[in-house]
Scaffold this motif. Sequence first.
Motif, PDB file in Angstrom:
ATOM      1  N   VAL A   1       0.844  -1.194   0.000  1.00 23.88           N
ATOM      2  CA  VAL A   1       0.000   0.000   0.000  1.00 23.88           C
ATOM      3  C   VAL A   1       0.882   1.247   0.000  1.00 23.88           C
ATOM      4  O   VAL A   1       1.888   1.303   0.709  1.00 23.88           O
ATOM      5  CB  VAL A   1      -0.944   0.031   1.226  1.00 23.88           C
ATOM      6  CG1 VAL A   1      -1.751   1.311   1.272  1.00 23.88           C
ATOM      7  CG2 VAL A   1      -1.870  -1.167   1.218  1.00 23.88           C
ATOM      8  N   THR A   2       0.486   2.240  -0.807  1.00 23.13           N
ATOM      9  CA  THR A   2       1.196   3.514  -0.878  1.00 23.13           C
ATOM     10  C   THR A   2       0.179   4.642  -0.728  1.00 23.13           C
ATOM     11  O   THR A   2      -0.892   4.598  -1.326  1.00 23.13           O
ATOM     12  CB  THR A   2       1.915   3.662  -2.230  1.00 23.13           C
ATOM     13  OG1 THR A   2       2.780   2.554  -2.411  1.00 23.13           O
ATOM     14  CG2 THR A   2       2.725   4.935  -2.286  1.00 23.13           C
ATOM     15  N   VAL A   3       0.536   5.652   0.081  1.00 21.73           N
ATOM     16  CA  VAL A   3      -0.280   6.851   0.248  1.00 21.73           C
ATOM     17  C   VAL A   3       0.552   8.020  -0.270  1.00 21.73           C
ATOM     18  O   VAL A   3       1.673   8.221   0.180  1.00 21.73           O
ATOM     19  CB  VAL A   3      -0.663   7.072   1.729  1.00 21.73           C
ATOM     20  CG1 VAL A   3      -1.495   8.334   1.884  1.00 21.73           C
ATOM     21  CG2 VAL A   3      -1.400   5.865   2.287  1.00 21.73           C
ATOM     22  N   GLU A   4      -0.011   8.781  -1.212  1.00 24.23           N
ATOM     23  CA  GLU A   4       0.715   9.905  -1.811  1.00 24.23           C
ATOM     24  C   GLU A   4      -0.165  11.134  -1.860  1.00 24.23           C
ATOM     25  O   GLU A   4      -1.379  11.031  -2.002  1.00 24.23           O
ATOM     26  CB  GLU A   4       1.145   9.567  -3.242  1.00 24.23           C
ATOM     27  CG  GLU A   4       2.065   8.386  -3.359  1.00 24.23           C
ATOM     28  CD  GLU A   4       2.350   7.998  -4.806  1.00 24.23           C
ATOM     29  OE1 GLU A   4       1.577   8.409  -5.707  1.00 24.23           O
ATOM     30  OE2 GLU A   4       3.328   7.288  -5.027  1.00 24.23           O
TER      31      GLU A   4
ATOM     32  N   THR B   1      -0.357  20.395   2.759  1.00 28.97           N
ATOM     33  CA  THR B   1       0.971  19.921   2.362  1.00 28.97           C
ATOM     34  C   THR B   1       1.168  18.481   2.835  1.00 28.97           C
ATOM     35  O   THR B   1       0.384  17.965   3.628  1.00 28.97           O
ATOM     36  CB  THR B   1       2.080  20.804   2.967  1.00 28.97           C
ATOM     37  OG1 THR B   1       2.028  20.674   4.398  1.00 28.97           O
ATOM     38  CG2 THR B   1       1.908  22.260   2.572  1.00 28.97           C
ATOM     39  N   GLY B   2       2.242  17.873   2.377  1.00 23.03           N
ATOM     40  CA  GLY B   2       2.543  16.497   2.758  1.00 23.03           C
ATOM     41  C   GLY B   2       2.776  16.334   4.247  1.00 23.03           C
ATOM     42  O   GLY B   2       2.553  15.256   4.806  1.00 23.03           O
ATOM     43  N   ASP B   3       3.230  17.402   4.921  1.00 21.39           N
ATOM     44  CA  ASP B   3       3.455  17.338   6.369  1.00 21.39           C
ATOM     45  C   ASP B   3       2.153  17.201   7.143  1.00 21.39           C
ATOM     46  O   ASP B   3       2.156  16.788   8.298  1.00 21.39           O
ATOM     47  CB  ASP B   3       4.199  18.589   6.838  1.00 21.39           C
ATOM     48  CG  ASP B   3       5.581  18.696   6.231  1.00 21.39           C
ATOM     49  OD1 ASP B   3       6.142  17.642   5.857  1.00 21.39           O
ATOM     50  OD2 ASP B   3       6.098  19.821   6.122  1.00 21.39           O
ATOM     51  N   ALA B   4       1.037  17.559   6.524  1.00 19.94           N
ATOM     52  CA  ALA B   4      -0.257  17.517   7.196  1.00 19.94           C
ATOM     53  C   ALA B   4      -0.910  16.146   7.122  1.00 19.94           C
ATOM     54  O   ALA B   4      -1.961  15.926   7.712  1.00 19.94           O
ATOM     55  CB  ALA B   4      -1.189  18.563   6.579  1.00 19.94           C
ATOM     56  N   VAL B   5      -0.299  15.206   6.410  1.00 24.59           N
ATOM     57  CA  VAL B   5      -0.906  13.895   6.189  1.00 24.59           C
ATOM     58  C   VAL B   5      -0.181  12.832   7.009  1.00 24.59           C
ATOM     59  O   VAL B   5       1.040  12.726   6.938  1.00 24.59           O
ATOM     60  CB  VAL B   5      -0.868  13.512   4.691  1.00 24.59           C
ATOM     61  CG1 VAL B   5      -1.492  12.147   4.472  1.00 24.59           C
ATOM     62  CG2 VAL B   5      -1.557  14.565   3.849  1.00 24.59           C
TER      63      VAL B   5
ATOM     64  N   VAL C   1      -6.158   7.566   7.332  1.00 22.24           N
ATOM     65  CA  VAL C   1      -5.311   8.650   6.843  1.00 22.24           C
ATOM     66  C   VAL C   1      -5.901   9.943   7.373  1.00 22.24           C
ATOM     67  O   VAL C   1      -7.042  10.290   7.074  1.00 22.24           O
ATOM     68  CB  VAL C   1      -5.255   8.675   5.300  1.00 22.24           C
ATOM     69  CG1 VAL C   1      -4.357   9.800   4.827  1.00 22.24           C
ATOM     70  CG2 VAL C   1      -4.778   7.333   4.756  1.00 22.24           C
ATOM     71  N   ARG C   2      -5.119  10.661   8.192  1.00 23.79           N
ATOM     72  CA  ARG C   2      -5.560  11.933   8.767  1.00 23.79           C
ATOM     73  C   ARG C   2      -4.918  13.067   7.979  1.00 23.79           C
ATOM     74  O   ARG C   2      -3.713  13.110   7.809  1.00 23.79           O
ATOM     75  CB  ARG C   2      -5.169  12.037  10.234  1.00 23.79           C
ATOM     76  CG  ARG C   2      -5.572  13.362  10.881  1.00 23.79           C
ATOM     77  CD  ARG C   2      -5.277  13.369  12.369  1.00 23.79           C
ATOM     78  NE  ARG C   2      -6.154  12.454  13.084  1.00 23.79           N
ATOM     79  CZ  ARG C   2      -7.356  12.801  13.578  1.00 23.79           C
ATOM     80  NH1 ARG C   2      -7.803  14.021  13.429  1.00 23.79           N
ATOM     81  NH2 ARG C   2      -8.074  11.905  14.219  1.00 23.79           N
ATOM     82  N   VAL C   3      -5.756  13.964   7.502  1.00 27.24           N
ATOM     83  CA  VAL C   3      -5.289  15.136   6.763  1.00 27.24           C
ATOM     84  C   VAL C   3      -5.617  16.344   7.630  1.00 27.24           C
ATOM     85  O   VAL C   3      -6.776  16.747   7.754  1.00 27.24           O
ATOM     86  CB  VAL C   3      -5.957  15.246   5.385  1.00 27.24           C
ATOM     87  CG1 VAL C   3      -5.349  16.402   4.606  1.00 27.24           C
ATOM     88  CG2 VAL C   3      -5.816  13.938   4.610  1.00 27.24           C
ATOM     89  N   ALA C   4      -4.573  16.908   8.263  1.00 24.26           N
ATOM     90  CA  ALA C   4      -4.745  18.005   9.211  1.00 24.26           C
ATOM     91  C   ALA C   4      -5.064  19.309   8.482  1.00 24.26           C
ATOM     92  O   ALA C   4      -4.482  19.613   7.445  1.00 24.26           O
ATOM     93  CB  ALA C   4      -3.480  18.163  10.053  1.00 24.26           C
ATOM     94  N   GLY C   5      -5.996  20.058   9.048  1.00 21.60           N
ATOM     95  CA  GLY C   5      -6.295  21.403   8.563  1.00 21.60           C
ATOM     96  C   GLY C   5      -7.105  21.489   7.288  1.00 21.60           C
ATOM     97  O   GLY C   5      -7.185  22.563   6.691  1.00 21.60           O
ATOM     98  N   VAL C   6      -7.717  20.421   6.870  1.00 19.92           N
ATOM     99  CA  VAL C   6      -8.506  20.462   5.633  1.00 19.92           C
ATOM    100  C   VAL C   6      -9.663  21.444   5.747  1.00 19.92           C
ATOM    101  O   VAL C   6      -9.942  22.203   4.824  1.00 19.92           O
ATOM    102  CB  VAL C   6      -9.039  19.056   5.280  1.00 19.92           C
ATOM    103  CG1 VAL C   6     -10.092  19.115   4.196  1.00 19.92           C
ATOM    104  CG2 VAL C   6      -7.916  18.159   4.852  1.00 19.92           C
TER     105      VAL C   6
END
Length: 151
Positions: free
Chosen positions: A68-71, A118-122, A133-138
């Motif tokens: 599995v890959t998350v991008e 950005t990638g730092d938020a994931v 998968v947590r995406v901060a600040g969406v």
Amino acid sequence: MSTLTLWQRPFNRPFDTDRWVRDFFGPATASDWRTPSSGFYPAAEITKDGDDAVIRLELPGIDVDKDVTVELDAGRLVVHGERRDEYAGTDPADADRTLREVRYGSFRRSFGVPAHVTGDAVTASYDAGVLSVRVAGVYAGSEPRRIAITK
């Protein structure tokens, strides 16, 4: 008899209930009409947690470390991977005696994210067959605005 003929056409063969059940529940192929583009399409759930979005995908039986890959690329969060068939390559004679409802193959799920993410938020974690998968600040600063309609 015309109703029976209509059911025969999609399968291109005489109507055979046993074969129809085996074909329907057997492994899917890339051109299969039952699934979107592959044999395996994981269910997803998106929830709001404060200003963060949490995407959960059901991925039981998958080795997430190698499959599995998350991008994050160009405003898209993409999760792709593969569920491998651990019984592939076994005795072909067993294929006719097996009913398989589990789907195997590669998958790809894509989710749009705002440009400020950005990638730092994931961050991603895997537990009990569920990839989170947590995406901060969406949702930060995304209050709905009422737009006036002019006449």
